[in-house]
Design an enzyme around this catalytic site. Structure first.
Site, PDB file in Angstrom:
ATOM      1  N   CYS A   1      -3.334  48.192 -23.152  1.00 29.95           N
ATOM      2  CA  CYS A   1      -2.844  47.777 -21.844  1.00 29.95           C
ATOM      3  C   CYS A   1      -1.540  48.503 -21.499  1.00 29.95           C
ATOM      4  O   CYS A   1      -0.651  48.619 -22.349  1.00 29.95           O
ATOM      5  CB  CYS A   1      -2.623  46.266 -21.828  1.00 29.95           C
ATOM      6  SG  CYS A   1      -2.080  45.647 -20.215  1.00 29.95           S
TER       7      CYS A   1
ATOM      8  N   CYS B   1       4.521  43.369 -21.412  1.00 28.00           N
ATOM      9  CA  CYS B   1       4.795  41.961 -21.711  1.00 28.00           C
ATOM     10  C   CYS B   1       5.307  41.852 -23.147  1.00 28.00           C
ATOM     11  O   CYS B   1       4.627  42.264 -24.094  1.00 28.00           O
ATOM     12  CB  CYS B   1       3.530  41.116 -21.527  1.00 28.00           C
ATOM     13  SG  CYS B   1       2.724  41.359 -19.922  1.00 28.00           S
TER      14      CYS B   1
ATOM     15  N   CYS C   1       3.098  40.408 -26.096  1.00 21.22           N
ATOM     16  CA  CYS C   1       1.669  40.731 -26.180  1.00 21.22           C
ATOM     17  C   CYS C   1       1.359  41.879 -27.128  1.00 21.22           C
ATOM     18  O   CYS C   1       1.835  43.007 -26.936  1.00 21.22           O
ATOM     19  CB  CYS C   1       1.119  41.048 -24.794  1.00 21.22           C
ATOM     20  SG  CYS C   1      -0.679  41.288 -24.824  1.00 21.22           S
TER      21      CYS C   1
ATOM     22  N   CYS D   1     -14.444  31.660 -21.384  1.00 18.55           N
ATOM     23  CA  CYS D   1     -13.446  32.496 -20.713  1.00 18.55           C
ATOM     24  C   CYS D   1     -13.493  33.915 -21.286  1.00 18.55           C
ATOM     25  O   CYS D   1     -13.555  34.090 -22.502  1.00 18.55           O
ATOM     26  CB  CYS D   1     -12.051  31.921 -20.914  1.00 18.55           C
ATOM     27  SG  CYS D   1     -11.919  30.184 -20.464  1.00 18.55           S
TER      28      CYS D   1
ATOM     29  N   CYS E   1     -15.009  31.527 -16.795  1.00 16.09           N
ATOM     30  CA  CYS E   1     -13.636  31.844 -16.391  1.00 16.09           C
ATOM     31  C   CYS E   1     -13.336  33.274 -16.807  1.00 16.09           C
ATOM     32  O   CYS E   1     -13.895  33.770 -17.784  1.00 16.09           O
ATOM     33  CB  CYS E   1     -12.674  30.865 -17.082  1.00 16.09           C
ATOM     34  SG  CYS E   1     -10.914  31.187 -16.777  1.00 16.09           S
TER      35      CYS E   1
ATOM     36  N   CYS F   1      -6.521  28.567 -12.913  1.00 14.55           N
ATOM     37  CA  CYS F   1      -5.996  28.230 -14.239  1.00 14.55           C
ATOM     38  C   CYS F   1      -4.688  28.999 -14.392  1.00 14.55           C
ATOM     39  O   CYS F   1      -4.695  30.227 -14.425  1.00 14.55           O
ATOM     40  CB  CYS F   1      -7.011  28.641 -15.309  1.00 14.55           C
ATOM     41  SG  CYS F   1      -6.444  28.405 -17.014  1.00 14.55           S
TER      42      CYS F   1
ATOM     43  N   ARG G   1      -3.960  22.177 -20.797  1.00 12.01           N
ATOM     44  CA  ARG G   1      -4.634  22.838 -21.904  1.00 12.01           C
ATOM     45  C   ARG G   1      -3.663  23.124 -23.058  1.00 12.01           C
ATOM     46  O   ARG G   1      -2.687  23.852 -22.880  1.00 12.01           O
ATOM     47  CB  ARG G   1      -5.242  24.147 -21.383  1.00 12.01           C
ATOM     48  CG  ARG G   1      -6.522  24.564 -22.036  1.00 12.01           C
ATOM     49  CD  ARG G   1      -7.098  25.815 -21.378  1.00 12.01           C
ATOM     50  NE  ARG G   1      -7.572  25.641 -20.026  1.00 12.01           N
ATOM     51  CZ  ARG G   1      -8.696  25.031 -19.684  1.00 12.01           C
ATOM     52  NH1 ARG G   1      -9.459  24.510 -20.605  1.00 12.01           N
ATOM     53  NH2 ARG G   1      -9.065  24.940 -18.426  1.00 12.01           N
TER      54      ARG G   1
END
Length: 334
Positions: free
Chosen positions: A54, A58, A61, A98, A130, A190, A262
Site C-alpha cells: 500500500c 499509516c 499498518c 468482510c 462488507c 462501518c 465491534r
C-alpha cells in the site's frame, strides 16, 4: 426511554467517558439492554483479499510498502478462493463476511470488477457482505450497492486533531467524504477507530464525537486496540489496558445506542474475563478467525468456548431472517 441523539457536545461525551468505571459500565449495560439483546453477538470474518504494497503511510499498518515488516505481499485473490473462505466462515457461525484490500483508493479496473463479482457471490450465500477498500467515489459506491454490498468499512482511526500525527497521505476530510459516498449509495456504514496510537483521552472523545454527531450514526462502530507490529513507526507503543477498551466501548454504546459496537483488533491479547467486561459494557460484535487482515486473532474454537462460557449466541444476518449457524459444542466447556 433513552433518546437517540446526534447533537452530542464534546463536553457531554467527555463527562460520560470519565465517569467512575463501574458506573460507566452499568450505564452502558442499561442502554445496551434497552436497544439490543445482550445475549447476541454478531460474528464476522475478515479476509485480506489483497495484501501489502500500500502506498499510504499509516503509522500503525504493516501493509504500507514503505515499512519493513514481515507481511508477504500478494495480489488480489482468485474469486473462487474468496467464496470458499466465505462458505467456511458461514459454517463456523459468521453472518458477515468482510473483504479488505490494501489499496489507497478504489480504481475502476479489472480488479474492482473482480471484487464486484466476489460481492455478488457472497451475497448469494445469504451473508452480510462488507468491504474495506480505501477511498471510494459516489459512482463506485453505487456499483458496490448494485452488486449486493451490505456494509462498507472506513475507519476514522483517531480524532481530527491527532490524525496528522498518524497519516499524511490522505486527510480526515477524505475519510468523511468516503463515508458520505457510502451513505448516498444507501450502504450500511462501518466506521470506528484505533486506540493506543499515542493519542490523549481527549482524542478518543473527539473521535467518538465525530461519529456520534453524524447525521446518521454508523450502523457498526469497530473499537480496535493497536497491535504493534515490528517495522512500523508505532512498534514500541505500550499495550492498551482492558479498562481503556471498556471506556471506549461503553461510551460508544451510550452515545450510539443502536450501533453494532465491534470488539475488534487487540482481542487476541485479552483473556475471557476481559472480553466479558467488554460485552457487559455494550460490545455486541466480534471478528472470528485466526487473522484480522494481517494481525493475529483468537481461533474459532477459542471463540466457541467463550460463547459457551458466557451463554452468548451468534446474531443472525440482518438480511434474510434465517438463524445463524451455531458454534460447534466443545466437550467439557461450560
Amino acid at each position: 426511554m433513552t433518546e437517540i441523539r446526534n447533537d452530542w457536545t464534546k463536553e457531554e461525551i467527555e463527562k460520560i467517558y470519565n465517569q467512575p468505571i463501574l458506573e460507566l459500565i452499568y450505564q452502558a449495560a442499561t442502554v445496551h439492554r434497552e436497544f439490543n439483546d445482550p445475549s447476541e453477538v454478531q460474528v464476522c470474518t475478515l479476509l485480506s483479499v489483497k495484501t501489502g504494497g500500500c502506498p499510504e503511510d499509516c503509522a500503525y499498518c504493516p501493509q504500507a510498502a514503505r515499512y519493513h515488516t514481515d507481511v508477504k505481499v500478494h495480489k488480489l485473490l482468485p474469486t473462487e478462493q474468496v467464496l470458499e473462505s466465505a462458505r467456511i466462515a458461514k459454517e463456523n457461525g459468521s453472518t458477515r463476511f468482510c473483504m479488505g484490500a490494501a489499496w489507497r483508493e478504489v480504481r475502476d479496473n479489472r480488479d474492482f470488477d473482480r471484487v464486484l463479482d466476489m460481492v455478488k457471490g457472497i451475497n448469494e450465500l445469504d451473508m452480510e457482505v462488507c468491504c474495506t477498500l480505501g477511498m471510494l467515489t459516489e459512482s463506485q459506491a453505487q456499483k458496490l450497492k448494485e452488486a449486493g454490498l451490505y456494509a462498507y468499512n472506513h475507519n476514522l482511526d483517531t480524532s481530527e486533531e491527532h490524525y496528522d500525527d498518524i497519516i499524511s497521505t490522505r486527510t480526515y476530510d477524505d475519510r468523511l467524504d468516503t463515508i458520505g459516498n457510502v451513505r448516498k449509495a444507501k450502504i450500511s456504514v462501518c466506521s470506528g477507530g484505533i486506540i493506543g496510537l499515542g493519542e490523549q483521552h481527549e482524542d478518543r472523545v473527539g473521535m467518538l464525537h465525530t461519529l456520534a454527531t453524524m447525521e446518521e450514526h454508523p450502523e457498526s462502530v469497530p473499537v480496535n486496540a493497536l497491535v504493534p507490529v515490528p517495522g512500523t513507526p508505532l512498534e514500541k507503543q505500550p499495550k492498551v489496558s482492558v479498562w481503556e477498551m471498556v471506556r471506549m466501548i461503553a461510551t460508544a454504546r451510550i452515545t450510539m445506542p443502536k450501533a453494532m459496537v465491534r470488539l475488534s483488533a487487540g482481542r487476541v491479547r485479552m483473556n475471557q474475563e476481559e472480553q466479558a467486561l467488554c460485552f457487559m459494557a455494550g460490545a455486541n460484535s466480534i471478528f472470528a478467525g485466526d487473522k484480522l487482515l494481517t494481525t493475529p486473532n483468537p481461533e474459532v474454537n477459542e471463540d466457541a468456548e467463550l460463547f459457551q462460557t458466557l451463554n452468548l449466541k451468534p446474531r443472525k444476518a440482518f438480511k434474510n431472517g434465517e438463524p445463524a449457524v451455531e458454534f460447534q459444542q466443545i466437550p467439557g466447556a461450560n
